[in-house]
Design a protein around this motif. Structure first.
Motif: not given
Length: 185
Positions: A76-86
């Motif tokens: 979920l941390v990975l998904q959050s980082y991906e969302q922040l990057a996008g």
């Protein structure tokens, strides 16, 4: 139960039914004791859908914090980082997009998630190319290639193991049939 509410809410979000999505997010927050990476990630998605990037970023950052320090859920941390990057890429905040893409890339590598590694690497290469930092873009393109090769090799290895396993099962079945036939004689 918390994840179930979020998943139902996501289906409403996908159909642009924000009131229902928010209702399920609120229910998930109650069940999750208002401390859940999954809920904050979902709330960030709702805010992003409503074109509220500052609020979305706040929820995504909270999801990162909770995922690292409370839930200990690096996926979920990975998904959050991906969302922040996008999110930051879409708002033209390239420095922040690069920062969170790198965090997504490194987290994906630590999780051995080759698909996410490739996605983050592609985004980083694009961001650096847009800034005309071709050396950095090249580095991440190379890392994407290595990740893709690794993913391909893993698939081939799985196929080989499946073939071997199926062959051994067939051999055992033939041996069992042979023993049954011999016992009848």
């Amino acid at each position: 139960l918390c994840n179930l509410y979020c998943n139902i809410g996501r289906s409403f979000l996908g159909r642009n039914q924000l009131d229902s999505a928010k209702w399920y997010a609120a229910k998930a927050g109650q069940v999750g004791d208002k401390i859940s990476t999954f809920v904050d990630l979902f709330l960030g998605d709702i805010e992003r859908h409503q074109h509220e990037p500052d609020k979305a970023a706040k929820y995504y950052r909270s999801a990162v914090n909770l995922g690292l320090n409370h839930d200990h859920n690096l996926e979920l941390v990975l998904q959050s980082y991906e969302q922040l990057a996008g999110l930051f890429k879409s708002t033209g905040q390239t420095d922040s997009a690069i920062t969170y893409s790198r965090k997504a890339f490194n987290t994906a590598v630590s999780l051995h998630n080759t698909e996410a590694t490739g996605n983050a690497g592609i985004l980083l290469a694009q961001l650096f190319k847009e800034r005309e930092q071709y050396d950095s873009a090249f580095v991440y393109q190379q890392k994407v290639i290595v990740s893709a090769q690794s993913q391909f090799n893993q698939q081939k290895e799985r196929q080989a193991l499946n073939t071997y396993f199926n062959q051994k099962i067939n051999e055992q079945e033939l041996l069992t049939q042979k023993k049954q036939y011999q016992s009848r004689l």
